[in-house]
Design an enzyme around this catalytic site. Sequence first.
Site, mmCIF file in Angstrom:
data_model
loop_
_atom_site.group_PDB
_atom_site.id
_atom_site.type_symbol
_atom_site.label_atom_id
_atom_site.label_comp_id
_atom_site.label_asym_id
_atom_site.label_seq_id
_atom_site.Cartn_x
_atom_site.Cartn_y
_atom_site.Cartn_z
ATOM 1 N N LYS A 1 1.027 -1.197 -0.040
ATOM 2 C CA LYS A 1 -0.141 0.061 -0.095
ATOM 3 C C LYS A 1 0.888 1.109 0.026
ATOM 4 O O LYS A 1 1.918 1.065 0.789
ATOM 5 C CB LYS A 1 -0.975 0.022 1.412
ATOM 6 N N SER B 1 -9.271 -0.904 7.498
ATOM 7 C CA SER B 1 -8.781 -0.764 6.017
ATOM 8 C C SER B 1 -8.268 -2.062 5.450
ATOM 9 O O SER B 1 -7.956 -1.952 4.272
ATOM 10 C CB SER B 1 -7.980 0.201 5.983
ATOM 11 N N SER C 1 -9.454 1.353 3.130
ATOM 12 C CA SER C 1 -8.770 2.044 2.080
ATOM 13 C C SER C 1 -7.666 1.407 1.454
ATOM 14 O O SER C 1 -7.036 1.774 0.539
ATOM 15 C CB SER C 1 -8.011 3.197 3.092
HETATM 16 N N1 GLN Z 1 -12.912 3.563 6.699
HETATM 17 C C1 GLN Z 1 -12.399 4.224 7.998
HETATM 18 C C2 GLN Z 1 -11.769 5.653 7.720
HETATM 19 O O1 GLN Z 1 -12.328 6.138 6.589
HETATM 20 C C3 GLN Z 1 -11.126 3.303 8.362
HETATM 21 C C4 GLN Z 1 -9.949 3.606 7.460
HETATM 22 C C5 GLN Z 1 -8.698 2.831 7.755
HETATM 23 O O2 GLN Z 1 -8.741 1.742 8.360
HETATM 24 N N2 GLN Z 1 -7.406 3.289 7.315
HETATM 25 O O3 GLN Z 1 -11.046 6.085 8.635
#
Ligand code: GLN
Length: 499
Positions: free
Chosen positions: A75, A174, A150
């Site tokens: 990532k 994420s 994400s």
């Molecule tokens: N979807 C969650 C957010 O928008 C979690 C994101 C993540 O785990 N980086 O913060």
Amino acid sequence: MTKRELPALGIVEVQDLLRRHEVSPAEVLESLEERINAVDDKIGAYLAHDLAAALSEAEKADVNLPLGGIPIALKDLINVEGQQCTCGSKILAGYRAPYTATAIEKLRAHGAIPFGRTNMDEFAMGSSTENSSVQITRNPWDLSRVPGGSSGGAAAAVAADIAFGALGTDTGGSIRQPAALSGVVGFKPSYGRVSRFGLVAFASSLDQIGPLTKTVHDSALLMNAIAGHDPRDSTSLDAPIENYTKNFGRDLKGIRIGLPKEYIIEGLDPAVKTAVAASVKQLEALGAEIFEVSLPHTDYAVSVYYILATAEASANLARFDGVRYGHRADNIANLFDHYARTREEGFGAEVKRRIILGTYVLSSGYYDAYYLRAQKVRELIRRDFANAFEKVDALVSPTAPTPAFKLGEKTADPLQMYLADIFTIAANLAGICGISIPCGFADSESGKKLPIGLQLLGKALDEARILQIAHAYEQSTDWHKAQPPVRTERHTAGIDFDH
Ligand code: GLN
């Protein structure tokens, strides 16, 4: 084995071929490169992949190391010296990392080759990868849908056979949520289990690096490489490292699994509900005992998260000021103008929303009402889990309330997007570990199969047990063997090997 079939394999299988010298690390990389070039224009999983750099690492690869010669995608927020690290943001366009994250040093020490930077929501803020400032990523099962986020690029890459495995990050879901929506395995280690040194911080008290893979076994192998104490990360835990495959093959007799009653919510997709209920029966058939448990503060988890994560993000992202990194506005009038325009131009809408929210909840006059209160409720959520883990060894739930949603479906409504993590967020607040594994399919209205993920949560540092349960479940089902339509298209420009 032909070169074009190689990318369809998992880490364990490729490792076996490498050790038997049936393929070379360079051939593995080339086959992956070929497949990326053939299918990634449809998916958009990768932001960059540098074959030449990876090949020069492959020359020195020792295939007898645990991950010797295995390419692993990253990532685009984990630093590797000399590679880009955009965090999916314009503000870091053109930035090259000056040093390497501990998790990647450890991967390399196990023989793996970092190869490719995967797309993500900007600074890991999002659940669909649509907040990337670079490109969208499509779900390999249905190109009109999101891969989750994400770490959506990482999940889609693994699902589409253009990565054997990847490292993502999980701050509120994420890794697990995109794994669920893309039909792969995603593992979030306990807070502190994997070093965050060299990971660009979003919310430092919640972030963890973890694997996305085709199988539970592959996740365990990546965990064997990346877990462990790091003096360069003061939050990393100084606990003994385990062999995460050690419990594989054992049945689940005597294992107690809790079903949190608060996780059966309205708005749960019927196909998700059915698949999870069937999975619970399957766990029972494997010998586990199932109990209903209660996590009474569940309703507050999403709110608490969006106070604490935004507060931490507002502080962490203050460093992107146009002085030291990445983008800098042109023709600035004065210092204020420099900061304001650099950040206005460099950050996308969701990141700005979070910086504003986070600054607000930390500001004097609101700190007690929001930030401090959220910290207190976080403690209650932590205690909910501690109480549950007095009675059971693991918890089971859906990973996400629905299968993959359509591109654009939730972009206008941030609250709807936030709810995609309703089952994953509490684990980050409590610092515990969790996994998402494939457990079924829903049918889309256009007749496409959409994967469903089963989440298993375990207490802090109980990774080996969660991986054991996940492995036993996986081995007793065929869900992980199903292939998305794009994955079966492997008939492009393949050059067969002699072997
Ligand atoms: N979807 C969650 C957010 O928008 C979690 C994101 C993540 O785990 N980086 O913060």
